[in-house]
Design an enzyme around this catalytic site. Structure first.
Site, PDB file in Angstrom:
ATOM      1  N   HIS A 260     -34.226-114.193  52.771  1.00  0.00           N
ATOM      2  CA  HIS A 260     -35.742-114.230  52.769  1.00  0.00           C
ATOM      3  C   HIS A 260     -35.965-113.910  54.345  1.00  0.00           C
ATOM      4  O   HIS A 260     -36.828-113.113  54.804  1.00  0.00           O
ATOM      5  CB  HIS A 260     -36.256-115.212  52.362  1.00  0.00           C
ATOM      6  CG  HIS A 260     -37.910-115.200  52.352  1.00  0.00           C
ATOM      7  ND1 HIS A 260     -38.808-115.423  53.401  1.00  0.00           N
ATOM      8  CD2 HIS A 260     -38.676-114.680  51.471  1.00  0.00           C
ATOM      9  CE1 HIS A 260     -40.101-115.030  53.137  1.00  0.00           C
ATOM     10  NE2 HIS A 260     -39.841-114.884  51.781  1.00  0.00           N
ATOM     11  N   ARG A 261     -35.478-114.427  55.295  1.00  0.00           N
ATOM     12  CA  ARG A 261     -35.339-114.597  56.855  1.00  0.00           C
ATOM     13  C   ARG A 261     -37.065-114.874  57.191  1.00  0.00           C
ATOM     14  O   ARG A 261     -37.175-114.812  58.319  1.00  0.00           O
ATOM     15  CB  ARG A 261     -35.159-113.251  57.167  1.00  0.00           C
ATOM     16  CG  ARG A 261     -33.786-112.797  57.056  1.00  0.00           C
ATOM     17  CD  ARG A 261     -33.196-111.327  57.519  1.00  0.00           C
ATOM     18  NE  ARG A 261     -34.246-110.667  58.237  1.00  0.00           N
ATOM     19  CZ  ARG A 261     -33.974-109.776  59.067  1.00  0.00           C
ATOM     20  NH1 ARG A 261     -32.545-109.626  59.459  1.00  0.00           N
ATOM     21  NH2 ARG A 261     -34.598-108.798  59.621  1.00  0.00           N
ATOM     22  N   ASP A 262     -37.779-115.567  56.362  1.00  0.00           N
ATOM     23  CA  ASP A 262     -39.181-116.003  56.889  1.00  0.00           C
ATOM     24  C   ASP A 262     -39.646-117.093  56.164  1.00  0.00           C
ATOM     25  O   ASP A 262     -41.012-117.117  55.798  1.00  0.00           O
ATOM     26  CB  ASP A 262     -40.042-114.714  56.837  1.00  0.00           C
ATOM     27  CG  ASP A 262     -41.345-115.204  57.718  1.00  0.00           C
ATOM     28  OD1 ASP A 262     -41.271-115.854  58.707  1.00  0.00           O
ATOM     29  OD2 ASP A 262     -42.381-114.485  57.440  1.00  0.00           O
ATOM     30  N   LEU A 263     -38.614-117.977  55.817  1.00  0.00           N
ATOM     31  CA  LEU A 263     -39.294-119.378  55.011  1.00  0.00           C
ATOM     32  C   LEU A 263     -40.188-119.982  55.667  1.00  0.00           C
ATOM     33  O   LEU A 263     -39.646-120.576  56.789  1.00  0.00           O
ATOM     34  CB  LEU A 263     -38.228-119.819  54.291  1.00  0.00           C
ATOM     35  CG  LEU A 263     -37.602-119.314  53.075  1.00  0.00           C
ATOM     36  CD1 LEU A 263     -36.277-120.147  52.533  1.00  0.00           C
ATOM     37  CD2 LEU A 263     -38.405-119.110  51.830  1.00  0.00           C
TER      38      LEU A 263
ATOM     39  N   ASN B  93     -45.486-119.437  53.091  1.00  0.00           N
ATOM     40  CA  ASN B  93     -44.843-118.259  52.247  1.00  0.00           C
ATOM     41  C   ASN B  93     -44.330-118.955  51.129  1.00  0.00           C
ATOM     42  O   ASN B  93     -43.944-118.207  50.167  1.00  0.00           O
ATOM     43  CB  ASN B  93     -43.786-117.474  52.713  1.00  0.00           C
ATOM     44  CG  ASN B  93     -44.017-116.656  53.903  1.00  0.00           C
ATOM     45  OD1 ASN B  93     -45.146-116.036  53.964  1.00  0.00           O
ATOM     46  ND2 ASN B  93     -43.230-116.326  54.830  1.00  0.00           N
TER      47      ASN B  93
END
Length: 72
Positions: free
Chosen positions: A36-39, A43
């Site tokens: 995901h890289r943006d938890l 989000n």
């Protein structure tokens, strides 16, 4: 917003319910070689505004596909 409405307090059983759903979602991503890289809290979406709602992972704008690893 969910946590804000509860003055920053969530029952342990409710937190456990949400964390299990988050872990299951991350496991599905891993099984499909995705990250995901943006938890972050913004989000993580809830299907409803109650303790039994379904947690969903949103905003895959920074997501990437990983190369499958061979046997170790």
């Amino acid at each position: 917003m969910y946590i804000q409405q509860r003055q920053g307090r969530v029952l342990e059983t409710t937190a456990k319910h949400f964390m299990q759903q988050l872990a299951a979602g991350l496991q599905i991503l891993r099984e499909n070689n995705l990250i995901h890289r943006d938890l972050k809290p913004q989000n993580l979406l809830l299907s409803a505004n109650d303790d039994n709602s379904v947690l969903k992972i949103g905003d895959f704008g920074f997501a990437r596909s990983l190369q499958p690893r061979g046997p170790c």
